[in-house]
Design a protein around this motif. Sequence first.
Motif, short mmCIF file in Angstrom:
data_model
loop_
_atom_site.label_atom_id
_atom_site.label_comp_id
_atom_site.label_asym_id
_atom_site.label_seq_id
_atom_site.Cartn_x
_atom_site.Cartn_y
_atom_site.Cartn_z
N PRO A 223 1.76 -5.01 14.69
CA PRO A 223 1.83 -6.13 13.74
C PRO A 223 2.33 -5.71 12.37
N LYS A 224 2.00 -4.47 11.96
CA LYS A 224 2.49 -3.97 10.67
C LYS A 224 4.02 -3.88 10.67
N MET A 225 4.56 -3.36 11.76
CA MET A 225 6.02 -3.23 11.88
C MET A 225 6.69 -4.60 11.94
N GLU A 226 6.04 -5.54 12.60
CA GLU A 226 6.59 -6.92 12.65
C GLU A 226 6.67 -7.51 11.25
N ASN A 227 5.64 -7.28 10.44
CA ASN A 227 5.67 -7.74 9.05
C ASN A 227 6.80 -7.07 8.27
N CYS A 228 7.01 -5.77 8.53
CA CYS A 228 8.07 -5.02 7.84
C CYS A 228 9.44 -5.64 8.12
N PHE A 229 9.75 -5.85 9.40
CA PHE A 229 11.07 -6.38 9.75
C PHE A 229 11.22 -7.85 9.37
N HIS A 230 10.11 -8.59 9.39
CA HIS A 230 10.14 -9.97 8.90
C HIS A 230 10.55 -9.99 7.43
N ALA A 231 9.99 -9.08 6.65
CA ALA A 231 10.35 -8.98 5.22
C ALA A 231 11.81 -8.59 5.04
N LEU A 232 12.24 -7.58 5.77
CA LEU A 232 13.63 -7.10 5.65
C LEU A 232 14.64 -8.17 6.05
N ASN A 233 14.31 -8.94 7.07
CA ASN A 233 15.20 -10.02 7.53
C ASN A 233 15.21 -11.20 6.57
N ASN A 234 14.32 -11.16 5.56
CA ASN A 234 14.27 -12.22 4.55
C ASN A 234 14.50 -11.67 3.15
N HIS A 235 15.47 -10.72 3.06
CA HIS A 235 16.04 -10.26 1.79
C HIS A 235 15.20 -9.28 0.99
N VAL A 236 14.11 -8.74 1.56
CA VAL A 236 13.41 -7.64 0.90
C VAL A 236 14.26 -6.38 1.08
N GLY A 237 14.41 -5.61 0.00
CA GLY A 237 15.34 -4.48 0.02
C GLY A 237 14.98 -3.38 1.01
N LYS A 238 13.74 -2.89 0.89
CA LYS A 238 13.26 -1.86 1.82
C LYS A 238 11.75 -1.90 1.89
N VAL A 239 11.22 -1.30 2.96
CA VAL A 239 9.78 -1.23 3.17
C VAL A 239 9.41 0.23 3.39
N CYS A 240 8.32 0.67 2.75
CA CYS A 240 7.85 2.05 2.91
C CYS A 240 6.41 2.03 3.43
N ILE A 241 6.12 2.95 4.35
CA ILE A 241 4.77 3.08 4.90
C ILE A 241 4.31 4.52 4.73
N GLY A 242 3.12 4.71 4.16
CA GLY A 242 2.62 6.07 3.99
C GLY A 242 1.23 6.08 3.40
N ASP A 243 0.77 7.29 3.02
CA ASP A 243 -0.57 7.41 2.44
C ASP A 243 -0.50 7.33 0.92
N ILE A 244 -1.61 7.63 0.25
CA ILE A 244 -1.68 7.42 -1.21
C ILE A 244 -0.69 8.27 -2.00
N SER A 245 -0.18 9.35 -1.38
CA SER A 245 0.78 10.20 -2.11
C SER A 245 2.18 9.58 -2.15
N MET A 246 2.40 8.54 -1.33
CA MET A 246 3.74 7.92 -1.23
C MET A 246 4.27 7.43 -2.57
N LEU A 247 3.37 6.98 -3.46
CA LEU A 247 3.80 6.42 -4.73
C LEU A 247 4.13 7.49 -5.78
N GLN A 248 3.88 8.76 -5.45
CA GLN A 248 4.21 9.84 -6.39
C GLN A 248 5.68 10.19 -6.27
N PRO A 249 6.38 10.38 -7.39
CA PRO A 249 7.84 10.60 -7.35
C PRO A 249 8.28 11.79 -6.51
N GLN A 250 7.46 12.84 -6.45
CA GLN A 250 7.87 14.06 -5.76
C GLN A 250 7.62 14.02 -4.25
#
Length: 259
Positions: A223-250
Motif C-alpha cells: 500500500p505504501k508503494m501504491e501511494n508513492c506511484f499514485h502521487a507520482l502519476n499526479n505531478h509529484v516530482g519524486k518520492v523518497c522512502i527511508g529512515d530518520i537519516s534520510m533527511l540529512q544532506p550527507q
Amino acid sequence: MKQKLSIVKIGGNVIENQVGLEQFLLNFSKLEGLKILVHGGGKLATKLAAQLGIESQMSNGRRITDAKSLEIITMVYGGLTNKNIVAKLQALGTNALGLSGADGNTIKAHKRPIKEIDFGFVGDIDSIDSNFLDTLINTGITPVFCAISHDGKGQLLNTNADTIASEIAIGMSALFETTLYYCFEKKGVLKEVEDENSVIQHINTVTYSDLLKTNAIADGMLPKMENCFHALNNHVGKVCIGDISMLQPQTSLFTTITL
C-alpha cells in the motif's frame, strides 16, 4: 520557477521511539525550504485502547474504526502525539501548527462505503485545500497534520497517514515543486527483508513491475508503494522512502522513486 516543498510522513515506529523521534524532528527542523509534516500514531492508539479495555480491530493492516476507537484516535493523534511533536519543533526553532483535516477545512473526506468489510469511521479523501496550506507556509508556519479528516458535516474520520501525505503532496504540486518523504524504521525498500542494508536505491515504473513479479515487494510495503506511484502519476516530482537519516544532506542510503 516553483519553490520547493517537502512533505514528510513519519511512521508510528519512529514516534514510539523517543530518541528516534527527537533525532527525526531535529533532522526535519534543519530541512531547508518550505515543509509540511504528517504523522500517524496507531501503535499508541492501540496501546491506550487496550488499557481502556477496547479491542482494536484490523483488516489487512487497516484499522476498523468504531465510535469508541474514533474517540481514542482523536485523543491520541490530534491531542497527545500532535501536540508533543509541535512542542518539540517549537523548541528546535520551527514554528509548527498542529492540525487535523477539519482545521481550516483542509482535508475533506467521505466515509468509506461498505464492501466486504465495514471499516466504520474511516475516511477516503475527496479534497485538499491547497490555497489554505499555501497561505500558512508562506507566512513561515510549518503545518503538522495528524491522520484525521472530516466530512464537512460535523463527522471526524480516521484516514491513513500515508494517504494524507500523498494527497497533500498531490494537492500542493500545482503550486510547488513537491517531494514526498516516507520516513519509517527501515533504511528504504529492501531487496532482502533480513538485510537492513540491501536498499534498492532507485525504483521506477519498470523496476517496480519486475519487483512485483518476483514478489520482492509484499505485505505492508505494497500500500505504501501504491501511494508513492499514485502521487507520482499526479505531478509529484519524486518520492523518497527511508529512515530518520534520510533527511540529512550527507545520507545516500534510501530509496528514491520516480516514474
